[in-house]
Design a protein around this motif. Structure first.
Motif: not given
Length: 260
Positions: A4-19, A52-64
């Motif tokens: 999963v991590m390899l697939g995410t990085l090959t598709f999103h690159g470094v921008a997929g760190w949160d996933y 997943f929903f709560l963690f993504r909200l937390l990342i969204g509040m911290v980063t943007s």
């Protein structure tokens, strides 16, 4: 987890760190939940989806700055996460097909997983030939030939809808694969050549009535490669889904007779 991590990085690159970070967290929590007997598959996936929903909200509040649109997208991702996890859990690998498929729902989940796997080939092409298109046609023709018109039609619809969801011509491709699978299954009494001819006829009929020029949405070169590949595959691969399903149904019937 590594896949999963390899697939995410090959598709999103470094921008997929949160996933990737989310995948690690989910893996750690899920390994704990599966060891607790009161947590079934459904309960575990629901808990993970909420995390997943709560963690993504937390990342969204911290980063943007979190907007209503971003919250909507995160909610949609959480629902999609739950749905796909449920589908994957009931999907069966080809190697374990005979011993594990027990009902039509598991078969459908397997076909959806196959279609999702094919969607990963969307950007892969050789000399202008789409690998996804070729594999999709091979699978539809093969299962139409071995299982009949019903399986071919259902598989064509599933692959067209799932694998080509982001394609602007998705409705036409669904029609092509569905009609091709239907005619390939109907003509299977004529042998492999009949199934191949049926798929070509279905593809040609739909293409003609859509654009009036008979130009297929699949390149003719792709069709010319898919048909010989189907003949080669059917020679070495023997897969009879109906026999597997019938065998499991016979076990169920015997169990019912004993219970009675």
């Amino acid at each position: 987890l590594m896949s999963v991590m390899l697939g995410t990085l090959t598709f999103h690159g470094v921008a997929g760190w949160d996933y990737c970070l989310m995948a690690i967290l989910i893996y750690m929590i899920l390994t704990k939940l599966v060891s607790i007997e009161r947590y079934s598959l459904i309960k575990s996936v629901v808990v993970i989806s909420l995390i997943f929903f709560l963690f993504r909200l937390l990342i969204g509040m911290v980063t943007s700055k979190l907007t209503s649109y971003e919250i909507l997208i995160i909610g949609f991702e959480s629902i999609l996460f739950f749905t796909i996890s449920y589908v994957f859990a009931f999907a069966t690998s080809i190697g374990k097909l005979k011993s594990t498929i027990k009902n039509n729902e598991e078969l459908i989940c397997t076909l959806i997983t196959l279609a999702l796997g094919l969607s990963g080939f969307s950007r892969l092409s050789i000399y202008g030939l789409s690998i996804k298109n070729i594999i999709s046609m091979i699978v539809v023709i093969y299962l139409s030939y071995t299982e009949g018109a019903l399986m071919g039609t259902g598989l064509g619809l599933t692959i067209g809808m799932v694998s080509y969801m982001s394609h602007p011509e998705m409705p036409f491709i669904i029609a092509l694969l569905t009609a091709g699978g239907l005619l390939a299954g109907l003509f299977r009494e004529l042998g492999k050549a009949g199934s191949a001819l049926g798929f070509v006829l279905g593809n040609g009929i739909i293409s003609f009535y859509i654009n009036r020029f008979g130009i297929s949405f699949f390149a003719y070169r792709e069709i010319l490669i898919a048909i010989p590949a189907f003949f080669l595959l059917s020679k070495y691969l023997k897969l009879d889904l109906k026999a597997y399903l019938a065998g499991n149904q016979q076990v169920k019937d015997e169990y019912k007779d004993k219970s009675a």
